[in-house]
Design a protein around this motif. Sequence first.
Motif, PDB file in Angstrom:
ATOM      1  N   ASP A  76       0.870  -1.427  -0.303  1.00 56.54           N
ATOM      2  CA  ASP A  76      -0.162  -0.329   0.105  1.00 56.54           C
ATOM      3  C   ASP A  76       1.034   1.241   0.279  1.00 56.54           C
ATOM      4  O   ASP A  76      -0.480   2.126  -0.162  1.00 56.54           O
ATOM      5  N   ASP A 102      -4.411   2.182  -8.192  1.00 61.33           N
ATOM      6  CA  ASP A 102      -5.540   1.098  -9.239  1.00 61.33           C
ATOM      7  C   ASP A 102      -4.943   0.294  -8.633  1.00 61.33           C
ATOM      8  O   ASP A 102      -5.547  -0.804  -8.468  1.00 61.33           O
ATOM      9  N   GLY A 103      -3.306   0.132  -8.711  1.00 60.53           N
ATOM     10  CA  GLY A 103      -2.463  -1.463  -8.528  1.00 60.53           C
ATOM     11  C   GLY A 103      -2.574  -1.415  -6.620  1.00 60.53           C
ATOM     12  O   GLY A 103      -3.558  -2.586  -6.821  1.00 60.53           O
ATOM     13  N   ARG A 105      -5.468  -0.962  -4.937  1.00 58.17           N
ATOM     14  CA  ARG A 105      -7.100  -0.692  -4.529  1.00 58.17           C
ATOM     15  C   ARG A 105      -7.208  -2.168  -5.369  1.00 58.17           C
ATOM     16  O   ARG A 105      -7.486  -3.340  -4.548  1.00 58.17           O
ATOM     17  N   ALA A 106      -6.300  -2.871  -6.411  1.00 59.82           N
ATOM     18  CA  ALA A 106      -6.968  -3.766  -6.989  1.00 59.82           C
ATOM     19  C   ALA A 106      -6.024  -5.094  -5.916  1.00 59.82           C
ATOM     20  O   ALA A 106      -6.258  -6.400  -6.307  1.00 59.82           O
ATOM     21  N   ASP A 107      -4.731  -4.943  -5.685  1.00 61.97           N
ATOM     22  CA  ASP A 107      -4.801  -5.610  -4.521  1.00 61.97           C
ATOM     23  C   ASP A 107      -5.279  -5.862  -3.600  1.00 61.97           C
ATOM     24  O   ASP A 107      -4.774  -6.584  -2.172  1.00 61.97           O
ATOM     25  N   GLY A 108      -6.186  -5.294  -2.895  1.00 58.56           N
ATOM     26  CA  GLY A 108      -7.492  -6.089  -2.069  1.00 58.56           C
ATOM     27  C   GLY A 108      -6.703  -4.620  -0.716  1.00 58.56           C
ATOM     28  O   GLY A 108      -7.562  -4.929   0.412  1.00 58.56           O
ATOM     29  N   GLU A 158     -13.719   0.672  -1.961  1.00 58.19           N
ATOM     30  CA  GLU A 158     -14.522  -0.030  -3.282  1.00 58.19           C
ATOM     31  C   GLU A 158     -14.867   1.541  -4.280  1.00 58.19           C
ATOM     32  O   GLU A 158     -15.097   1.514  -5.506  1.00 58.19           O
TER      33      GLU A 158
END
Length: 189
Positions: A76, A102-103, A105-108, A158
């Motif tokens: 993060d 975005d990366g 976020r995509a990694d959770g 999200e």
Amino acid sequence: MWLRAGVPEDTQRLLAIQRAASLAAYGHIFPAEQYPFPDQQVLAESWAMLTDPACQVLVGVGDGSTAVGFVTRQADLISRLYVDPAYWRRGYGARLLAAAVDGARADGHRTARLWVLADNRNARSLYERHGWRIDGRTGTAGFPPYPTEIGYQLELAEDTVAAGNEDPVTTVDAATPPTSRSSDDRSAG
């Protein structure tokens, strides 16, 4: 601008981008006559980032397949957002930042974090325009004269849409550049 993953062969170009951007943006913090740019240390750190599978390095490529900027991310934590000064004010910094967010976020990750020099007003303005907020952390930079750094954080819920990310960034394989795109986005970066 399009993005690609950084590769070890980018080490010298990333050093050149970071040096040029640092000299242009931080002259009031690190006067070059007193604090020469630490080429060897930055070169070693760039190589380490580009060869560390836990570190994502995104390289922004302008027209003509020239690397014009980059950003790194580990989990993060977003760091090392640099754009060659010849390409400032064209939206490259904002797009690199958005891609790193975005990366994360995509990694959770639910939040993203970064550090910025307290006296780096341009970067702070960029981050704040895109929803980042000071989170109360402070520290010192790892280079003399050891200026103050402050922490920023961005919530990655999200349903949160990154401000200013209306123009999606295309990420492609390094070997296949996409069709050239130009932009009228003149945000800092």
